[in-house]
Design an enzyme around this catalytic site. Structure first.
Site, PDB file in Angstrom:
ATOM      1  N   ASP A   1      -7.965  -5.440   0.188  1.00 26.96           N
ATOM      2  CA  ASP A   1      -8.452  -6.171  -0.980  1.00 26.96           C
ATOM      3  C   ASP A   1      -8.075  -7.642  -0.987  1.00 26.96           C
ATOM      4  OD1 ASP A   1      -9.745  -4.023  -2.132  1.00 26.96           O
ATOM      5  OD2 ASP A   1      -7.860  -3.220  -2.876  1.00 26.96           O
TER       6      ASP A   1
ATOM      7  N   HIS B   1       0.852  -1.199   0.000  1.00 27.59           N
ATOM      8  CA  HIS B   1       0.000   0.000   0.000  1.00 27.59           C
ATOM      9  C   HIS B   1       0.876   1.233   0.000  1.00 27.59           C
ATOM     10  CE1 HIS B   1      -3.141   2.827   1.259  1.00 27.59           C
ATOM     11  NE2 HIS B   1      -3.991   1.934   0.796  1.00 27.59           N
TER      12      HIS B   1
HETATM   13  N1  CMC Z   1       3.944  -7.499  -4.972  1.00 24.65           N
HETATM   14  C1  CMC Z   1       5.268  -7.568  -5.169  1.00 24.65           C
HETATM   15  N2  CMC Z   1       6.112  -6.531  -4.967  1.00 24.65           N
HETATM   16  C2  CMC Z   1       5.557  -5.398  -4.545  1.00 24.65           C
HETATM   17  C3  CMC Z   1       4.175  -5.253  -4.314  1.00 24.65           C
HETATM   18  C4  CMC Z   1       3.357  -6.379  -4.533  1.00 24.65           C
HETATM   19  N3  CMC Z   1       2.058  -6.326  -4.325  1.00 24.65           N
HETATM   20  N4  CMC Z   1       3.917  -4.004  -3.889  1.00 24.65           N
HETATM   21  C5  CMC Z   1       5.094  -3.352  -3.873  1.00 24.65           C
HETATM   22  N5  CMC Z   1       6.090  -4.207  -4.255  1.00 24.65           N
HETATM   23  C6  CMC Z   1       7.522  -3.905  -4.316  1.00 24.65           C
HETATM   24  C7  CMC Z   1       7.880  -3.028  -5.497  1.00 24.65           C
HETATM   25  O1  CMC Z   1       8.206  -3.817  -6.624  1.00 24.65           O
HETATM   26  C8  CMC Z   1       9.058  -2.267  -4.970  1.00 24.65           C
HETATM   27  O2  CMC Z   1      10.163  -3.117  -4.982  1.00 24.65           O
HETATM   28  P1  CMC Z   1      11.658  -2.529  -5.286  1.00 24.65           P
HETATM   29  O3  CMC Z   1      11.935  -1.580  -4.155  1.00 24.65           O
HETATM   30  O4  CMC Z   1      12.536  -3.710  -5.291  1.00 24.65           O
HETATM   31  O5  CMC Z   1      11.558  -1.849  -6.615  1.00 24.65           O
HETATM   32  C9  CMC Z   1       8.699  -2.033  -3.499  1.00 24.65           C
HETATM   33  O6  CMC Z   1       7.831  -3.133  -3.153  1.00 24.65           O
HETATM   34  C10 CMC Z   1       7.989  -0.700  -3.260  1.00 24.65           C
HETATM   35  O7  CMC Z   1       6.853  -0.672  -4.103  1.00 24.65           O
HETATM   36  P2  CMC Z   1       6.230   0.648  -4.737  1.00 24.65           P
HETATM   37  O8  CMC Z   1       5.525   0.255  -6.010  1.00 24.65           O
HETATM   38  O9  CMC Z   1       7.233   1.742  -4.787  1.00 24.65           O
HETATM   39  O10 CMC Z   1       5.172   1.002  -3.654  1.00 24.65           O
HETATM   40  P3  CMC Z   1       3.975   1.981  -3.825  1.00 24.65           P
HETATM   41  O11 CMC Z   1       3.700   2.490  -2.472  1.00 24.65           O
HETATM   42  O12 CMC Z   1       4.219   2.960  -4.903  1.00 24.65           O
HETATM   43  O13 CMC Z   1       2.807   0.996  -4.342  1.00 24.65           O
HETATM   44  C11 CMC Z   1       0.835  -0.272  -4.450  1.00 24.65           C
HETATM   45  C12 CMC Z   1       1.705   0.683  -3.626  1.00 24.65           C
HETATM   46  C13 CMC Z   1      -0.475  -0.517  -3.709  1.00 24.65           C
HETATM   47  C14 CMC Z   1       0.517   0.347  -5.822  1.00 24.65           C
HETATM   48  C15 CMC Z   1       1.588  -1.610  -4.634  1.00 24.65           C
HETATM   49  O14 CMC Z   1       1.922  -2.143  -3.380  1.00 24.65           O
HETATM   50  C16 CMC Z   1       0.800  -2.620  -5.449  1.00 24.65           C
HETATM   51  O15 CMC Z   1       0.788  -2.546  -6.668  1.00 24.65           O
HETATM   52  N6  CMC Z   1       0.086  -3.579  -4.766  1.00 24.65           N
HETATM   53  C17 CMC Z   1      -0.733  -4.549  -5.462  1.00 24.65           C
HETATM   54  C18 CMC Z   1      -2.059  -3.919  -5.861  1.00 24.65           C
HETATM   55  C19 CMC Z   1      -2.992  -3.741  -4.673  1.00 24.65           C
HETATM   56  O16 CMC Z   1      -3.219  -4.639  -3.902  1.00 24.65           O
HETATM   57  N7  CMC Z   1      -3.573  -2.549  -4.585  1.00 24.65           N
HETATM   58  C20 CMC Z   1      -4.565  -2.249  -3.553  1.00 24.65           C
HETATM   59  C21 CMC Z   1      -4.201  -1.108  -2.665  1.00 24.65           C
HETATM   60  S1  CMC Z   1      -5.311  -1.020  -1.262  1.00 24.65           S
HETATM   61  C22 CMC Z   1      -6.755  -0.282  -1.879  1.00 24.65           C
HETATM   62  C23 CMC Z   1      -6.990   1.113  -1.351  1.00 24.65           C
HETATM   63  O17 CMC Z   1      -6.712   1.401  -0.187  1.00 24.65           O
HETATM   64  O18 CMC Z   1      -7.502   1.964  -2.139  1.00 24.65           O
END
Ligand code: CMC
Length: 436
Positions: free
Chosen positions: A371, A313
Protein backbone atom coordinates in the site's frame (compact mmCIF):
# COMPACT_ATOMS: atom_id res chain seq x y z
CA UNK A 1 -2.51 -34.16 4.19
CA UNK A 2 0.73 -35.91 5.02
CA UNK A 3 0.99 -37.12 8.62
CA UNK A 4 4.31 -36.52 10.36
CA UNK A 5 5.99 -39.28 12.36
CA UNK A 6 6.28 -36.79 15.19
CA UNK A 7 3.23 -36.43 17.41
CA UNK A 8 2.33 -33.71 19.90
CA UNK A 9 1.42 -34.69 23.45
CA UNK A 10 -0.83 -32.47 25.48
CA UNK A 11 -0.45 -32.94 29.22
CA UNK A 12 -2.38 -31.38 32.10
CA UNK A 13 -0.88 -30.17 35.38
CA UNK A 14 -3.88 -31.59 37.32
CA UNK A 15 -2.90 -35.14 36.41
CA UNK A 16 -5.52 -35.51 33.65
CA UNK A 17 -4.76 -38.07 30.98
CA UNK A 18 -2.27 -37.02 28.26
CA UNK A 19 -3.68 -36.57 24.76
CA UNK A 20 -1.69 -37.45 21.69
CA UNK A 21 -2.31 -35.18 18.72
CA UNK A 22 -1.32 -35.91 15.11
CA UNK A 23 0.92 -33.47 13.26
CA UNK A 24 0.64 -32.86 9.51
CA UNK A 25 3.23 -31.53 7.12
CA UNK A 26 2.46 -29.20 4.24
CA UNK A 27 4.60 -28.81 1.12
CA UNK A 28 6.13 -25.70 2.72
CA UNK A 29 5.62 -23.66 5.85
CA UNK A 30 4.89 -24.61 9.45
CA UNK A 31 3.45 -28.03 10.33
CA UNK A 32 0.01 -28.12 11.94
CA UNK A 33 -1.23 -29.93 15.04
CA UNK A 34 -4.60 -31.62 14.42
CA UNK A 35 -6.90 -30.73 17.31
CA UNK A 36 -10.17 -31.85 15.71
CA UNK A 37 -10.73 -34.62 18.25
CA UNK A 38 -9.64 -32.53 21.21
CA UNK A 39 -13.16 -31.69 22.40
CA UNK A 40 -14.31 -35.29 22.18
CA UNK A 41 -11.22 -36.46 24.08
CA UNK A 42 -10.95 -33.73 26.73
CA UNK A 43 -14.20 -31.71 26.74
CA UNK A 44 -12.08 -28.60 26.10
CA UNK A 45 -11.82 -26.15 23.24
CA UNK A 46 -8.72 -24.27 22.12
CA UNK A 47 -8.70 -20.49 22.49
CA UNK A 48 -7.21 -18.38 19.69
CA UNK A 49 -8.96 -15.07 18.99
CA UNK A 50 -7.71 -13.51 15.76
CA UNK A 51 -6.46 -16.94 14.59
CA UNK A 52 -2.92 -16.06 15.69
CA UNK A 53 -1.86 -19.74 15.70
CA UNK A 54 -4.69 -21.45 13.86
CA UNK A 55 -4.71 -22.84 10.33
CA UNK A 56 -8.38 -22.66 9.38
CA UNK A 57 -8.12 -24.87 6.29
CA UNK A 58 -5.92 -26.84 3.92
CA UNK A 59 -5.13 -24.89 0.77
CA UNK A 60 -3.03 -25.30 -2.36
CA UNK A 61 -3.51 -21.81 -3.76
CA UNK A 62 -1.25 -19.16 -2.22
CA UNK A 63 1.84 -19.41 -0.05
CA UNK A 64 3.53 -16.59 1.85
CA UNK A 65 6.90 -16.80 3.58
CA UNK A 66 6.78 -13.67 5.70
CA UNK A 67 10.39 -13.88 6.87
CA UNK A 68 11.80 -14.20 3.38
CA UNK A 69 9.27 -11.76 1.89
CA UNK A 70 8.07 -14.37 -0.59
CA UNK A 71 4.64 -14.66 -2.20
CA UNK A 72 3.74 -17.57 -4.47
CA UNK A 73 0.50 -18.19 -6.39
CA UNK A 74 0.24 -21.94 -7.04
CA UNK A 75 4.02 -22.11 -6.59
CA UNK A 76 4.91 -19.29 -8.99
CA UNK A 77 6.75 -16.26 -7.50
CA UNK A 78 4.73 -13.05 -7.70
CA UNK A 79 7.70 -11.28 -9.37
CA UNK A 80 7.62 -13.73 -12.30
CA UNK A 81 3.86 -13.54 -12.65
CA UNK A 82 3.87 -9.74 -12.54
CA UNK A 83 6.54 -9.50 -15.24
CA UNK A 84 5.65 -12.43 -17.53
CA UNK A 85 1.88 -12.87 -17.28
CA UNK A 86 -1.25 -10.77 -17.43
CA UNK A 87 -4.15 -10.70 -14.99
CA UNK A 88 -6.37 -13.14 -16.87
CA UNK A 89 -3.54 -15.70 -17.01
CA UNK A 90 -3.20 -15.19 -13.24
CA UNK A 91 -6.96 -15.72 -12.84
CA UNK A 92 -6.69 -18.99 -14.80
CA UNK A 93 -3.80 -20.03 -12.57
CA UNK A 94 -5.64 -19.28 -9.34
CA UNK A 95 -8.91 -20.86 -10.47
CA UNK A 96 -7.68 -23.99 -12.24
CA UNK A 97 -4.26 -24.58 -10.69
CA UNK A 98 -1.98 -23.81 -13.62
CA UNK A 99 -1.07 -21.15 -16.13
CA UNK A 100 -2.94 -21.46 -19.42
CA UNK A 101 -1.20 -22.42 -22.65
CA UNK A 102 -1.86 -20.19 -25.67
CA UNK A 103 -5.06 -22.02 -26.66
CA UNK A 104 -6.40 -22.14 -23.09
CA UNK A 105 -5.63 -18.45 -22.71
CA UNK A 106 -7.65 -17.58 -25.82
CA UNK A 107 -10.59 -19.70 -24.66
CA UNK A 108 -10.52 -18.31 -21.12
CA UNK A 109 -10.19 -14.69 -22.28
CA UNK A 110 -13.13 -15.20 -24.66
CA UNK A 111 -15.20 -16.74 -21.89
CA UNK A 112 -14.57 -13.86 -19.48
CA UNK A 113 -15.02 -11.26 -22.20
CA UNK A 114 -18.41 -12.73 -23.14
CA UNK A 115 -19.70 -11.96 -19.66
CA UNK A 116 -18.55 -8.37 -19.15
CA UNK A 117 -21.98 -6.77 -19.56
CA UNK A 118 -24.30 -6.67 -16.59
CA UNK A 119 -28.06 -7.05 -16.68
CA UNK A 120 -29.53 -3.73 -17.82
CA UNK A 121 -31.77 -3.76 -14.75
CA UNK A 122 -28.67 -3.32 -12.56
CA UNK A 123 -28.51 0.39 -13.38
CA UNK A 124 -31.97 0.95 -11.92
CA UNK A 125 -30.85 -0.80 -8.77
CA UNK A 126 -27.80 1.49 -8.69
CA UNK A 127 -30.05 4.52 -8.94
CA UNK A 128 -31.43 3.75 -5.50
CA UNK A 129 -28.12 4.90 -3.98
CA UNK A 130 -27.33 8.50 -3.09
CA UNK A 131 -24.84 10.01 -5.53
CA UNK A 132 -22.37 10.53 -2.67
CA UNK A 133 -22.55 6.91 -1.46
CA UNK A 134 -19.18 5.31 -0.75
CA UNK A 135 -18.19 3.02 -3.67
CA UNK A 136 -17.77 0.12 -1.23
CA UNK A 137 -21.36 0.56 0.01
CA UNK A 138 -22.46 0.39 -3.61
CA UNK A 139 -20.24 -2.61 -4.37
CA UNK A 140 -21.49 -4.57 -1.36
CA UNK A 141 -25.04 -4.01 -2.60
CA UNK A 142 -24.39 -4.68 -6.28
CA UNK A 143 -22.40 -7.86 -5.78
CA UNK A 144 -25.01 -9.26 -3.39
CA UNK A 145 -27.71 -8.26 -5.87
CA UNK A 146 -26.10 -10.40 -8.56
CA UNK A 147 -27.69 -13.43 -6.88
CA UNK A 148 -31.06 -11.97 -7.87
CA UNK A 149 -30.01 -11.69 -11.53
CA UNK A 150 -28.23 -14.97 -12.30
CA UNK A 151 -30.41 -17.76 -10.99
CA UNK A 152 -28.66 -20.37 -13.09
CA UNK A 153 -25.43 -20.06 -11.11
CA UNK A 154 -26.50 -19.87 -7.47
CA UNK A 155 -26.26 -23.54 -6.46
CA UNK A 156 -22.90 -23.68 -4.70
CA UNK A 157 -22.98 -27.49 -4.59
CA UNK A 158 -23.10 -27.71 -8.39
CA UNK A 159 -19.60 -27.45 -9.95
CA UNK A 160 -21.05 -26.03 -13.20
CA UNK A 161 -22.86 -23.32 -11.27
CA UNK A 162 -19.69 -22.53 -9.34
CA UNK A 163 -17.70 -22.22 -12.55
CA UNK A 164 -20.12 -19.93 -14.32
CA UNK A 165 -20.55 -17.80 -11.18
CA UNK A 166 -16.74 -17.47 -11.03
CA UNK A 167 -16.54 -16.27 -14.64
CA UNK A 168 -19.46 -13.89 -14.18
CA UNK A 169 -17.94 -12.34 -11.07
CA UNK A 170 -14.48 -11.88 -12.62
CA UNK A 171 -16.00 -10.47 -15.81
CA UNK A 172 -18.56 -8.14 -14.23
CA UNK A 173 -16.62 -6.67 -11.30
CA UNK A 174 -14.82 -4.06 -13.48
CA UNK A 175 -18.16 -3.11 -15.06
CA UNK A 176 -19.76 -2.67 -11.65
CA UNK A 177 -16.85 -0.67 -10.17
CA UNK A 178 -16.82 1.62 -13.21
CA UNK A 179 -20.62 2.02 -12.99
CA UNK A 180 -20.33 2.93 -9.30
CA UNK A 181 -17.75 5.58 -10.24
CA UNK A 182 -19.73 6.99 -13.16
CA UNK A 183 -22.82 7.15 -10.99
CA UNK A 184 -21.07 9.18 -8.28
CA UNK A 185 -19.70 11.70 -10.83
CA UNK A 186 -22.97 11.85 -12.75
CA UNK A 187 -21.58 10.66 -16.09
CA UNK A 188 -23.24 8.11 -18.39
CA UNK A 189 -22.18 4.49 -17.93
CA UNK A 190 -19.83 3.22 -20.61
CA UNK A 191 -20.59 -0.28 -21.87
CA UNK A 192 -17.66 -2.72 -21.91
CA UNK A 193 -15.63 -2.92 -25.12
CA UNK A 194 -14.66 -6.50 -25.69
CA UNK A 195 -11.79 -5.83 -28.08
CA UNK A 196 -9.85 -4.31 -25.18
CA UNK A 197 -7.84 -6.17 -22.57
CA UNK A 198 -9.31 -6.72 -19.09
CA UNK A 199 -7.40 -3.72 -17.64
CA UNK A 200 -7.80 -1.65 -20.83
CA UNK A 201 -11.54 -2.21 -20.79
CA UNK A 202 -11.71 -1.08 -17.16
CA UNK A 203 -9.84 2.14 -18.02
CA UNK A 204 -12.25 2.68 -20.91
CA UNK A 205 -15.34 2.15 -18.73
CA UNK A 206 -13.90 4.49 -16.08
CA UNK A 207 -12.57 7.35 -18.17
CA UNK A 208 -14.23 7.31 -21.61
CA UNK A 209 -17.34 9.37 -22.28
CA UNK A 210 -19.75 9.08 -25.23
CA UNK A 211 -18.56 12.51 -26.47
CA UNK A 212 -14.95 11.73 -27.28
CA UNK A 213 -12.71 8.94 -28.46
CA UNK A 214 -10.72 7.49 -25.52
CA UNK A 215 -7.35 5.93 -26.22
CA UNK A 216 -6.08 3.46 -23.62
CA UNK A 217 -2.48 4.21 -22.62
CA UNK A 218 -0.47 0.94 -22.73
CA UNK A 219 1.62 2.06 -19.74
CA UNK A 220 -1.45 2.77 -17.58
CA UNK A 221 -3.06 -0.44 -18.80
CA UNK A 222 0.02 -2.43 -17.76
CA UNK A 223 0.16 -0.63 -14.41
CA UNK A 224 -3.45 -1.43 -13.64
CA UNK A 225 -3.01 -5.01 -14.77
CA UNK A 226 -0.10 -5.28 -12.34
CA UNK A 227 -2.17 -3.82 -9.50
CA UNK A 228 -4.76 -6.51 -10.25
CA UNK A 229 -2.13 -9.30 -10.24
CA UNK A 230 -0.54 -8.13 -6.99
CA UNK A 231 -3.90 -8.02 -5.21
CA UNK A 232 -5.40 -11.21 -6.69
CA UNK A 233 -4.93 -13.43 -3.66
CA UNK A 234 -3.20 -13.36 -0.30
CA UNK A 235 -3.90 -16.62 1.49
CA UNK A 236 -6.30 -16.74 4.48
CA UNK A 237 -6.65 -13.01 5.19
CA UNK A 238 -9.76 -11.52 6.84
CA UNK A 239 -11.92 -11.11 3.71
CA UNK A 240 -10.94 -14.50 2.29
CA UNK A 241 -11.74 -16.17 5.58
CA UNK A 242 -15.05 -14.29 5.56
CA UNK A 243 -15.87 -15.62 2.10
CA UNK A 244 -15.03 -19.17 3.19
CA UNK A 245 -17.08 -18.93 6.38
CA UNK A 246 -20.03 -17.34 4.61
CA UNK A 247 -19.89 -19.90 1.78
CA UNK A 248 -19.60 -22.78 4.23
CA UNK A 249 -23.31 -22.42 5.03
CA UNK A 250 -24.09 -23.29 1.41
CA UNK A 251 -25.13 -19.77 0.47
CA UNK A 252 -24.77 -18.78 -3.19
CA UNK A 253 -21.38 -17.58 -4.52
CA UNK A 254 -22.53 -13.98 -5.12
CA UNK A 255 -23.68 -13.65 -1.51
CA UNK A 256 -20.38 -15.11 -0.24
CA UNK A 257 -18.32 -12.70 -2.36
CA UNK A 258 -20.48 -9.77 -1.20
CA UNK A 259 -19.51 -10.74 2.36
CA UNK A 260 -15.85 -10.57 1.30
CA UNK A 261 -16.38 -7.10 -0.19
CA UNK A 262 -17.95 -5.93 3.08
CA UNK A 263 -15.02 -7.26 5.11
CA UNK A 264 -12.42 -5.74 2.80
CA UNK A 265 -13.96 -2.31 3.27
CA UNK A 266 -12.56 -2.03 6.83
CA UNK A 267 -9.57 0.31 7.30
CA UNK A 268 -7.45 -2.44 8.88
CA UNK A 269 -7.71 -4.45 5.66
CA UNK A 270 -8.43 -2.86 2.28
CA UNK A 271 -8.36 0.77 3.33
CA UNK A 272 -4.61 1.13 4.03
CA UNK A 273 -3.65 2.47 0.58
CA UNK A 274 -6.08 5.34 1.03
CA UNK A 275 -4.61 6.01 4.50
CA UNK A 276 -1.03 5.91 3.17
CA UNK A 277 -1.86 8.46 0.49
CA UNK A 278 -3.61 10.74 2.98
CA UNK A 279 -0.57 10.49 5.28
CA UNK A 280 1.71 11.65 2.43
CA UNK A 281 -0.69 14.54 1.70
CA UNK A 282 -0.56 15.56 5.37
CA UNK A 283 3.27 15.55 5.49
CA UNK A 284 3.31 17.45 2.21
CA UNK A 285 0.94 20.08 3.59
CA UNK A 286 3.02 20.41 6.75
CA UNK A 287 6.16 21.25 4.76
CA UNK A 288 7.22 18.13 2.79
CA UNK A 289 10.61 16.36 3.01
CA UNK A 290 11.91 18.68 5.76
CA UNK A 291 9.08 17.55 8.00
CA UNK A 292 9.84 13.82 7.72
CA UNK A 293 12.06 13.85 10.81
CA UNK A 294 9.31 15.41 12.88
CA UNK A 295 6.76 12.93 11.53
CA UNK A 296 8.99 9.92 12.26
CA UNK A 297 9.45 11.25 15.79
CA UNK A 298 5.66 11.20 16.26
CA UNK A 299 5.44 7.68 14.84
CA UNK A 300 8.06 6.48 17.34
CA UNK A 301 6.41 8.23 20.27
CA UNK A 302 4.71 5.57 22.40
CA UNK A 303 2.11 8.14 23.50
CA UNK A 304 0.98 9.02 19.98
CA UNK A 305 -1.24 6.83 17.86
CA UNK A 306 0.44 7.98 14.62
CA UNK A 307 1.60 5.12 12.40
CA UNK A 308 3.68 5.08 9.29
CA UNK A 309 0.89 3.91 6.99
CA UNK A 310 1.97 1.50 4.26
CA UNK A 311 4.65 0.11 6.58
CA UNK A 312 4.56 -3.13 8.55
CA UNK A 313 2.58 -6.30 8.01
CA UNK A 314 1.17 -9.11 10.14
CA UNK A 315 2.83 -11.76 7.98
CA UNK A 316 5.74 -10.05 6.19
CA UNK A 317 8.70 -9.41 8.46
CA UNK A 318 10.74 -8.43 5.43
CA UNK A 319 10.17 -6.22 2.37
CA UNK A 320 6.70 -7.03 0.97
CA UNK A 321 7.56 -8.37 -2.52
CA UNK A 322 4.50 -6.57 -3.89
CA UNK A 323 5.87 -3.22 -2.65
CA UNK A 324 9.02 -3.59 -4.79
CA UNK A 325 6.94 -4.29 -7.88
CA UNK A 326 4.60 -1.44 -7.08
CA UNK A 327 7.50 0.99 -6.71
CA UNK A 328 8.74 -0.04 -10.18
CA UNK A 329 5.25 0.51 -11.63
CA UNK A 330 5.03 3.85 -9.85
CA UNK A 331 8.18 5.08 -11.63
CA UNK A 332 6.87 3.86 -14.98
CA UNK A 333 3.47 5.52 -14.60
CA UNK A 334 4.86 8.82 -13.37
CA UNK A 335 7.37 8.78 -16.26
CA UNK A 336 4.59 8.15 -18.79
CA UNK A 337 2.52 11.00 -17.39
CA UNK A 338 5.48 13.40 -17.18
CA UNK A 339 5.24 13.41 -13.39
CA UNK A 340 8.80 12.22 -12.65
CA UNK A 341 9.14 15.08 -10.22
CA UNK A 342 5.87 14.32 -8.49
CA UNK A 343 6.43 15.71 -4.98
CA UNK A 344 4.37 12.96 -3.36
CA UNK A 345 6.50 10.21 -4.94
CA UNK A 346 9.72 12.01 -3.94
CA UNK A 347 8.36 12.36 -0.44
CA UNK A 348 7.47 8.65 -0.32
CA UNK A 349 10.99 7.68 -1.45
CA UNK A 350 12.62 9.95 1.12
CA UNK A 351 10.32 8.68 3.86
CA UNK A 352 11.04 5.07 2.95
CA UNK A 353 14.81 5.67 2.97
CA UNK A 354 14.77 7.33 6.36
CA UNK A 355 12.50 4.68 7.87
CA UNK A 356 14.57 1.78 6.51
CA UNK A 357 17.67 3.18 8.20
CA UNK A 358 15.98 3.96 11.50
CA UNK A 359 16.62 1.59 14.41
CA UNK A 360 12.92 1.68 15.45
CA UNK A 361 11.79 0.23 12.12
CA UNK A 362 14.80 -2.04 11.65
CA UNK A 363 14.46 -3.70 15.06
CA UNK A 364 10.72 -4.26 14.57
CA UNK A 365 11.21 -5.56 11.04
CA UNK A 366 8.91 -2.92 9.60
CA UNK A 367 9.20 -2.64 5.83
CA UNK A 368 7.04 -1.00 3.15
CA UNK A 369 3.99 -3.02 2.19
CA UNK A 370 2.04 -3.01 -1.09
CA UNK A 371 0.00 0.00 0.00
CA UNK A 372 2.95 2.33 0.35
CA UNK A 373 3.13 3.00 -3.40
CA UNK A 374 -0.18 1.75 -4.80
CA UNK A 375 -2.06 4.90 -3.76
CA UNK A 376 0.41 7.09 -5.68
CA UNK A 377 -0.01 4.93 -8.78
CA UNK A 378 -3.80 4.94 -8.61
CA UNK A 379 -3.94 8.68 -7.98
CA UNK A 380 -1.65 9.27 -11.01
CA UNK A 381 -3.92 7.10 -13.18
CA UNK A 382 -6.81 9.33 -12.12
CA UNK A 383 -8.64 6.96 -9.82
CA UNK A 384 -10.34 8.85 -7.02
CA UNK A 385 -9.19 7.93 -3.51
CA UNK A 386 -12.52 6.44 -2.26
CA UNK A 387 -12.44 4.02 -5.20
CA UNK A 388 -9.09 2.47 -4.19
CA UNK A 389 -10.69 -0.23 -2.03
CA UNK A 390 -13.20 -1.07 -4.77
CA UNK A 391 -10.26 -1.68 -7.14
CA UNK A 392 -8.77 -3.96 -4.49
CA UNK A 393 -12.11 -5.84 -4.31
CA UNK A 394 -12.21 -6.17 -8.09
CA UNK A 395 -8.74 -7.72 -8.11
CA UNK A 396 -9.29 -9.93 -5.05
CA UNK A 397 -12.53 -11.41 -6.43
CA UNK A 398 -10.67 -14.16 -8.26
CA UNK A 399 -8.79 -15.12 -5.09
CA UNK A 400 -12.01 -15.22 -3.09
CA UNK A 401 -13.68 -17.45 -5.67
CA UNK A 402 -10.70 -19.77 -6.01
CA UNK A 403 -10.61 -20.18 -2.22
CA UNK A 404 -14.38 -20.65 -1.99
CA UNK A 405 -14.41 -23.26 -4.76
CA UNK A 406 -11.46 -25.05 -3.19
CA UNK A 407 -13.37 -25.29 0.09
CA UNK A 408 -16.65 -26.49 -1.46
CA UNK A 409 -14.80 -29.02 -3.63
CA UNK A 410 -13.12 -30.54 -0.56
CA UNK A 411 -15.04 -33.68 0.48
CA UNK A 412 -14.12 -32.98 4.12
CA UNK A 413 -15.62 -29.51 4.19
CA UNK A 414 -18.02 -28.59 6.99
CA UNK A 415 -19.92 -25.48 7.93
CA UNK A 416 -17.57 -23.17 9.86
CA UNK A 417 -18.70 -22.98 13.47
CA UNK A 418 -16.18 -21.66 16.03
CA UNK A 419 -16.81 -22.20 19.74
CA UNK A 420 -16.31 -19.80 22.64
CA UNK A 421 -15.15 -19.31 26.19
CA UNK A 422 -18.38 -18.23 27.90
CA UNK A 423 -17.92 -15.49 30.50
CA UNK A 424 -21.52 -14.32 30.94
CA UNK A 425 -24.02 -14.97 33.68
CA UNK A 426 -24.75 -18.55 34.69
CA UNK A 427 -28.35 -19.81 34.43
CA UNK A 428 -30.91 -17.64 36.25
CA UNK A 429 -34.69 -17.21 36.38
CA UNK A 430 -36.72 -14.37 34.90
CA UNK A 431 -38.44 -12.40 37.69
CA UNK A 432 -41.83 -10.72 37.19
CA UNK A 433 -41.26 -7.13 36.01
CA UNK A 434 -42.28 -5.56 39.34
CA UNK A 435 -39.48 -7.45 41.15
CA UNK A 436 -36.61 -6.62 38.74
N1 CMC B 1 4.28 2.45 12.13
C1 CMC B 1 4.87 2.54 13.33
N2 CMC B 1 5.02 1.49 14.17
C2 CMC B 1 4.55 0.32 13.74
C3 CMC B 1 3.92 0.16 12.49
C4 CMC B 1 3.80 1.29 11.66
N3 CMC B 1 3.24 1.21 10.48
N4 CMC B 1 3.55 -1.13 12.34
C5 CMC B 1 3.91 -1.77 13.47
N5 CMC B 1 4.53 -0.89 14.31
C6 CMC B 1 5.12 -1.19 15.61
C7 CMC B 1 4.08 -1.41 16.69
O1 CMC B 1 3.77 -0.20 17.34
C8 CMC B 1 4.76 -2.39 17.59
O2 CMC B 1 5.71 -1.70 18.34
P1 CMC B 1 6.03 -2.14 19.88
O3 CMC B 1 6.60 -3.53 19.77
O4 CMC B 1 7.01 -1.15 20.37
O5 CMC B 1 4.72 -2.10 20.60
C9 CMC B 1 5.54 -3.28 16.62
O6 CMC B 1 5.80 -2.44 15.47
C10 CMC B 1 4.77 -4.53 16.19
O7 CMC B 1 3.53 -4.09 15.65
P2 CMC B 1 2.17 -4.92 15.73
O8 CMC B 1 1.04 -3.92 15.67
O9 CMC B 1 2.20 -5.90 16.84
O10 CMC B 1 2.24 -5.69 14.38
P3 CMC B 1 1.06 -6.41 13.67
O11 CMC B 1 1.68 -7.49 12.89
O12 CMC B 1 -0.02 -6.76 14.62
O13 CMC B 1 0.48 -5.24 12.72
C11 CMC B 1 -0.10 -3.97 10.83
C12 CMC B 1 0.55 -5.25 11.37
C13 CMC B 1 -0.16 -4.05 9.31
C14 CMC B 1 -1.54 -3.84 11.37
C15 CMC B 1 0.74 -2.75 11.26
O14 CMC B 1 2.06 -2.90 10.81
C16 CMC B 1 0.16 -1.44 10.78
O15 CMC B 1 -0.77 -0.92 11.38
N6 CMC B 1 0.69 -0.89 9.63
C17 CMC B 1 0.16 0.34 9.06
C18 CMC B 1 -1.11 0.04 8.28
C19 CMC B 1 -0.82 -0.63 6.95
O16 CMC B 1 0.01 -0.21 6.18
N7 CMC B 1 -1.58 -1.69 6.68
C20 CMC B 1 -1.48 -2.40 5.40
C21 CMC B 1 -1.13 -3.84 5.52
S1 CMC B 1 -0.74 -4.54 3.92
C22 CMC B 1 -2.28 -4.81 3.16
C23 CMC B 1 -2.62 -6.28 3.01
O17 CMC B 1 -1.74 -7.10 2.74
O18 CMC B 1 -3.83 -6.62 3.15
Amino acid sequence: MKASETKATLSFSNGGQNVELPIYKGTMGPDVIDIRKLYAQTGMFTYDPGFMSTASCESAITYIDGDKGELLYRGYPIEQLATNCDFLETCHLLLYGDLPNAEQKTTFTKLVTNHTMVNEQMQFFLRGFRRDAHPMAIMTGLVGAMSAFYHDSTDITNPKHREIAAIRLIAKMPTLVAMAYKYTVGQPYMYPKNDLSYAGNFLHMMFATPCEEYKVSPVLERALDRIFILHADHEQNASTSTVRLCGSSGTNPFAAIAAGVACLWGPAHGGANEAALNMLYDIQKAGGVEKIGEFIKQVKDKNSSVKLMGFGHRVYKNYDPRAKLMQETCREVLGELGLENDPLFKLAMALEKIALEDEYFVSRKLYPNVDFYSGIVQRAIGIPVPLFTAIFALARTVGWIAQLNEMIGDPDYKIGRPRQLFEGSSKRDVKPIAQR
